[in-house]
Design an enzyme around this catalytic site. Structure first.
Site, PDB file in Angstrom:
ATOM      1  N   ARG A   1     -11.302   4.672  14.733  1.00  0.00           N
ATOM      2  CA  ARG A   1     -11.251   4.092  13.395  1.00  0.00           C
ATOM      3  C   ARG A   1     -12.672   4.032  12.842  1.00  0.00           C
ATOM      4  NH1 ARG A   1      -6.530   1.415  11.761  1.00  0.00           N
ATOM      5  NH2 ARG A   1      -4.778   2.324  12.915  1.00  0.00           N
TER       6      ARG A   1
ATOM      7  N   CYS B   1       1.435   8.801   9.582  1.00  0.00           N
ATOM      8  CA  CYS B   1       0.596   9.734   8.829  1.00  0.00           C
ATOM      9  C   CYS B   1      -0.072  10.737   9.769  1.00  0.00           C
ATOM     10  CB  CYS B   1      -0.443   8.977   8.010  1.00  0.00           C
ATOM     11  SG  CYS B   1      -1.496   7.857   8.982  1.00  0.00           S
ATOM     12  N   THR B   2      -0.503  10.270  10.946  1.00  0.00           N
ATOM     13  CA  THR B   2      -1.171  11.171  11.886  1.00  0.00           C
ATOM     14  C   THR B   2      -0.202  12.188  12.466  1.00  0.00           C
ATOM     15  OG1 THR B   2      -2.745   9.412  12.428  1.00  0.00           O
ATOM     16  CG2 THR B   2      -2.610  11.266  13.950  1.00  0.00           C
TER      17      THR B   2
ATOM     18  N   HIS C   1      -9.875   8.271  12.032  1.00  0.00           N
ATOM     19  CA  HIS C   1      -8.956   7.712  11.043  1.00  0.00           C
ATOM     20  C   HIS C   1      -9.653   6.685  10.167  1.00  0.00           C
ATOM     21  CE1 HIS C   1      -5.367   5.849   9.352  1.00  0.00           C
ATOM     22  NE2 HIS C   1      -4.612   6.755   9.950  1.00  0.00           N
TER      23      HIS C   1
ATOM     24  N   ARG D   1       0.807  -1.220   0.000  1.00  0.00           N
ATOM     25  CA  ARG D   1       0.000   0.000   0.000  1.00  0.00           C
ATOM     26  C   ARG D   1       0.850   1.286   0.000  1.00  0.00           C
ATOM     27  NH1 ARG D   1      -4.058   0.467  -2.461  1.00  0.00           N
ATOM     28  NH2 ARG D   1      -4.848   2.555  -2.217  1.00  0.00           N
TER      29      ARG D   1
END
Length: 340
Positions: A234, A155-156, A182, A13
């Site tokens: 999430r 990423c956060t 997220h 990914r």
């Protein structure tokens, strides 16, 4: 200087999306020469051209032999080594390895790539040891050029740290709590499995989870170490996330004062970077889908709220981020920075 020669350990990914960034916007500066994955080159070549979120790959992809893929103008030799010490990076004169497997998350483990002949390594996840953590726009200017292995954080963290920096550049941040809502990731399950929590079904739940992003800000802004903490939710979306942060800042400030400071500091943050694409500030991003595919890692909204807290001020700030493409853009940009 010629093009930067890069290799990928892990072509799933994140690897796939960093390749998308390179071939679409940085092909004049970066050349992909090798990769390593336990998935076959044929399967990689078949999966690259299409993406359920980001659509068609920006260049043609073709399998030209059992272990060589043509990706645009890049001829990429693909290996299937379980041990990174055995990947022949030296044979391909690799300048930078993008470590995207999630298994080599320390200086000691990623040293395997250096042993195999790579000059430098960028890890696509936070590390729990003392590996240097870099967030572009926040602390990339502390790089000396001597570093061989660095972490691109999470990423956060790449969303939260620039947002925090945009306040901290003007006001003293005393403390703060954050929550990131997220998008689901590959670590979650379609149906309930044993263990509860993140093992519950991701298609029909809002799942409370932990995040180390707030604590990780202390690695890139050391004077805030121990002053921030946070949680995550999430949710069943494919990509596109949002951070909401509440800070206690010193002194009594109005919303307009804070807005003006953030707007000015976002410009300074972008100006400090090679590509100038770290943060935005304004009213364009209304919901998470608006940020999908964007190169920025912190899209701060102008919905700034303040409440007096004695002699100090509580400030709530919201920022969107595409947890896939924003982060992948910074992985590629960090390669440019580390080879200058």
């Amino acid at each position: 200087m010629g093009k930067i020669r890069v290799g990928f350990n892990g072509m799933g990914r994140i690897g796939k999306n960093v390749m998308r960034v390179i071939t679409s916007t940085l092909s004049d500066q970066i050349e992909i020469v090798a990769g390593n994955d336990l998935v076959s080159a044929a399967d990689i070549a078949n999966s690259l051209p299409k993406d359920s979120i980001h659509g068609r790959f920006p260049v043609d992809v073709k399998l030209i032999s059992d272990n060589v893929i043509k990706i645009g103008d890049n001829e990429v030799t693909v290996y299937a080594e379980k041990d990174a010490n055995n990947i022949p990076w030296a044979k391909h004169n690799v300048d930078i390895v993008f470590e995207c497997t999630g298994f080599y998350l320390s200086q000691e483990k990623s040293q395997a790539h250096i042993n195999a002949g790579a000059k430098k390594v960028i890890i696509s996840a936070p590390c729990k040891d003392d590996t240097k953590t870099v967030v572009i726009g926040v602390n990339h200017e502390t790089l000396t050029g001597s570093e061989t292995i660095v972490s691109n954080a999470s990423c956060t963290t790449n969303c939260l740290a620039p947002m925090t920096h945009a306040i901290d550049m003007t006001y003293k941040v005393i403390s703060g709590l954050i929550c990131t809502t997220h998008a689901a990731t590959a670590t979650q399950n379609v149906a309930d499995t044993f263990g509860g929590g993140k093992n519950r079904a991701t298609l029909n739940n809002i799942i409370p989870a932990s995040t180390g992003a707030a604590i990780a800000v202390g690695k890139v802004l050391p004077h805030l170490n121990g002053k921030l903490n946070g949680t995550a939710l999430r949710v069943p979306t494919d990509t596109g996330s949002v951070v909401e942060a509440v800070y206690v800042i010193e002194g009594t400030k109005s919303a307009d004062e804070v807005k003006a400071a953030i707007a000015a500091n976002v410009e300074k943050i972008n100006a400090s970077t090679p590509l100038g694409l770290v943060a935005t500030y304004g009213d364009f991003y209304e919901c998470s889908r608006d940020c999908v595919g964007e190169p920025y890692t912190s899209m701060i909204t102008d919905n700034i709220q303040v409440v007096a807290a004695g002699e100090n001020t509580l400030v709530k700030v919201t920022s969107f981020y595409d947890n896939e493409m924003g982060y992948s853009n910074k992985m590629a940009e960090l390669a440019l920075i580390m080879t200058k």
